[in-house]
Design an enzyme around this catalytic site. Structure first.
Site, PDB file in Angstrom:
ATOM      1  N   ASP A 148       0.818  -1.214   0.000  1.00  0.00           N
ATOM      2  CA  ASP A 148       0.000   0.000   0.000  1.00  0.00           C
ATOM      3  C   ASP A 148       0.858   1.274   0.000  1.00  0.00           C
ATOM      4  OD1 ASP A 148      -2.587   1.167   0.109  1.00  0.00           O
ATOM      5  OD2 ASP A 148      -3.239  -0.406   1.491  1.00  0.00           O
ATOM      6  N   GLU A 181      -0.638   1.873  -5.126  1.00  0.00           N
ATOM      7  CA  GLU A 181      -0.477   3.325  -4.885  1.00  0.00           C
ATOM      8  C   GLU A 181      -1.567   4.113  -5.615  1.00  0.00           C
ATOM      9  OE1 GLU A 181      -0.017   4.174  -8.279  1.00  0.00           O
ATOM     10  OE2 GLU A 181       1.402   5.733  -7.620  1.00  0.00           O
ATOM     11  N   TRP A 182      -2.659   3.393  -5.908  1.00  0.00           N
ATOM     12  CA  TRP A 182      -3.915   3.989  -6.373  1.00  0.00           C
ATOM     13  C   TRP A 182      -3.787   4.782  -7.678  1.00  0.00           C
ATOM     14  CZ3 TRP A 182      -2.649   6.313  -1.206  1.00  0.00           C
ATOM     15  CH2 TRP A 182      -2.776   5.357  -0.190  1.00  0.00           C
ATOM     16  N   GLY A 183      -2.753   4.467  -8.454  1.00  0.00           N
ATOM     17  CA  GLY A 183      -2.607   5.137  -9.747  1.00  0.00           C
ATOM     18  C   GLY A 183      -2.079   6.553  -9.641  1.00  0.00           C
ATOM     19  N   ASN A 185       0.859   7.817  -9.282  1.00  0.00           N
ATOM     20  CA  ASN A 185       2.088   8.125 -10.028  1.00  0.00           C
ATOM     21  C   ASN A 185       2.138   7.394 -11.371  1.00  0.00           C
ATOM     22  OD1 ASN A 185       3.830   9.702  -7.866  1.00  0.00           O
ATOM     23  ND2 ASN A 185       2.835   7.992  -6.820  1.00  0.00           N
ATOM     24  N   ASP A 203      -9.937   3.375  -3.899  1.00  0.00           N
ATOM     25  CA  ASP A 203     -10.765   2.216  -3.540  1.00  0.00           C
ATOM     26  C   ASP A 203     -12.165   2.343  -4.128  1.00  0.00           C
ATOM     27  OD1 ASP A 203      -8.552   1.754  -2.038  1.00  0.00           O
ATOM     28  OD2 ASP A 203      -9.572   1.692  -0.109  1.00  0.00           O
TER      29      ASP A 203
HETATM   30  C1  GLA Z   1      -5.985   1.060   1.138  1.00  0.00           C
HETATM   31  C2  GLA Z   1      -6.108   0.052   0.002  1.00  0.00           C
HETATM   32  C3  GLA Z   1      -7.236  -0.913   0.328  1.00  0.00           C
HETATM   33  C4  GLA Z   1      -6.958  -1.615   1.639  1.00  0.00           C
HETATM   34  C5  GLA Z   1      -6.776  -0.590   2.737  1.00  0.00           C
HETATM   35  C6  GLA Z   1      -6.324  -1.210   4.045  1.00  0.00           C
HETATM   36  O1  GLA Z   1      -7.097   1.872   1.217  1.00  0.00           O
HETATM   37  O2  GLA Z   1      -6.344   0.704  -1.202  1.00  0.00           O
HETATM   38  O3  GLA Z   1      -7.393  -1.845  -0.723  1.00  0.00           O
HETATM   39  O4  GLA Z   1      -5.803  -2.417   1.507  1.00  0.00           O
HETATM   40  O5  GLA Z   1      -5.785   0.376   2.374  1.00  0.00           O
HETATM   41  O6  GLA Z   1      -6.110  -0.265   5.031  1.00  0.00           O
END
Ligand code: GLA
Length: 400
Positions: A148, A181-183, A185, A203
């Site tokens: 994460d 890293e949620w895109g 970068n 998410d």
């Molecule tokens: C982030 C991730 C999720 C999950 C949570 C856990 O938000 O994107 O998929 O792993 O952390 O805290």
């Protein structure tokens, strides 16, 4: 001369360790992850019961082999030697024993941690402990690490994820490395040599459409990601071009079967993830699911679209009021075509095959969800599609 040789061998040594494990995740990883349903409420019994249920309900044999323990498995503090340790109340038998259990049942063992100083839920993160943690994960028999991006401070994403990649490689156990890293970068541009999959978005939520605060329904995520990606020339020129065997775009784990989605929305969500060659990581309580949800998650013909060996990500071919058409190229000249009713009521959806310019010649048409052959693309189709539901077709070229 001597120093030149030294420099050359140093460079070689660096190249030798600077790599990810090859030959893993040749199709999008499939499995289950604890987060979407259980968040912090996890322990070893839940994980073992889930594994047992996935054998009994056929999920393991349908391909869902990675069982991933997400955030909150850790004790609040590292031990005196700086080792990361599991919470002894939640995992009294320890993580090695859990890994052994999963392996003995034909699963692979996944775990979550974070590239920052703490995980998103406030447990010890990996920053500064990468090599130590990688050894620990290898010793526990971990096969999949989701890493994460919370609490990363001023750290550089490329450098940080490369450090963990190198640490995993040095530890010597082949581990699928899942960047989360949620895109932020644009990992699709640089992570091919770092990990096997990377999150492209924040998410998702178990909602078709949620636009408030940080909450994101799955359709909102797709809209954000694909709004600029409607190629006129019938080529995938969005981020799909960066995905392929061993390196996948990951639009987040599945919410199929979770409260907030109708059965039609679960079916559409699953269909679109398959079109996108997305990792299929179930996030529901698989010990207690309806037959309808079970049948969605284990449909082998739909899964085959996701797992197609060509490894091509599909894309949104057309978006218009009330309807979207998504397409994915498959092996042998086949195509998967998904027609989504984005409207709030049922509607007749006409599919005019000649207007789908990627198709050449005549194809047989199969309704993948209904398991019905529907003739060929010579005949135009109109199907009644419920709100937020899909028609999913598999087209196969008619031999001359
Ligand atoms: C982030 C991730 C999720 C999950 C949570 C856990 O938000 O994107 O998929 O792993 O952390 O805290």
């Amino acid at each position: 001369m001597k120093s030149l040789l030294l420099l050359a061998s140093l460079c070689l040594a660096t190249t030798a360790i600077a790599q990810k494990f090859e030959g893993l995740a040749l199709t999008p990883p499939m499995g289950w992850n604890s987060w979407n349903t259980f968040a912090a409420n996890i322990d070893e019994n839940l994980i073992k019961d889930t594994a047992d249920a996935m054998i009994a309900n056929g999920m393991r044999d349908a391909g869902y082999v990675y069982i991933v323990v997400d955030d909150c498995w850790e004790a609040k503090e590292r031990d005196a030697d700086g080792n990361i340790v599991a919470d002894p109340r939640k995992f009294p038998s320890g993580m090695k024993a859990l890994g052994d259990y999963l392996h003995s049942k034909g699963f692979k063992f996944g775990i979550h941690n974070c590239a920052g100083t703490e995980t998103c839920a406030g447990f010890p993160g990996g920053r500064g402990h990468e090599y130590q943690d990688a050894l620990r994960y290898a010793a526990w028999g971990v096969d999949f690490l989701k890493y994460d991006w919370c609490n990363h401070g001023t750290a550089d994403a490329r450098e940080t994820y490369r450090t963990m990649r190198d640490a995993l490689h040095k530890a010597g156990r082949p581990i699928v490395f899942s960047l989360c890293e949620w895109g932020q970068n644009k990992p699709w541009e640089w992570a091919k040599d770092v990990g096997h999959l990377w999150r492209t978005t924040g998410d998702i939520m178990a909602a078709y459409d949620a636009r408030q605060r940080w909450e994101s329904g799955w359709k909102v995520i797709l809209d954000l990601q694909y709004s600029l990606v409607q190629p006129a020339d019938g080529q995938n020129n969005g981020i799909g071009q960066y995905a392929g065997p061993g390196h996948w775009n990951d639009p987040d784990m599945l919410e199929v079967g979770n409260k907030g989605l109708t059965p039609a929305e679960s079916r559409a969500h699953f269909s679109l993830w398959c079109i996108l060659a997305a990792p299929l990581i179930a996030g529901n309580d698989v010990r207690n699911m309806s037959k309808e949800v079970h049948d969605i998650l284990t449909d082998k013909d739909v899964i085959a679209i996701d797992q197609d060996a060509l490894g091509k990500e599909g894309w949104r071919f057309r978006a218009e009021t009330g309807r979207e058409i998504w397409v994915k190229e498959l092996t042998g000249g086949d195509w998967a075509i998904c027609v989504l009713n984005t409207g709030s009521t049922a509607a007749d959806m006409a599919t005019d095959w000649p207007a789908i310019s990627i198709l050449h010649g005549e194809y047989t048409v199969r309704d993948v969800w209904a398991k019905k052959d529907l003739g060929t693309t010579r005949a135009a189709r109109t199907d009644r599609v419920a709100s937020h539901d899909v028609m999913l077709f598999r087209l196969t070229p008619v031999k001359e």
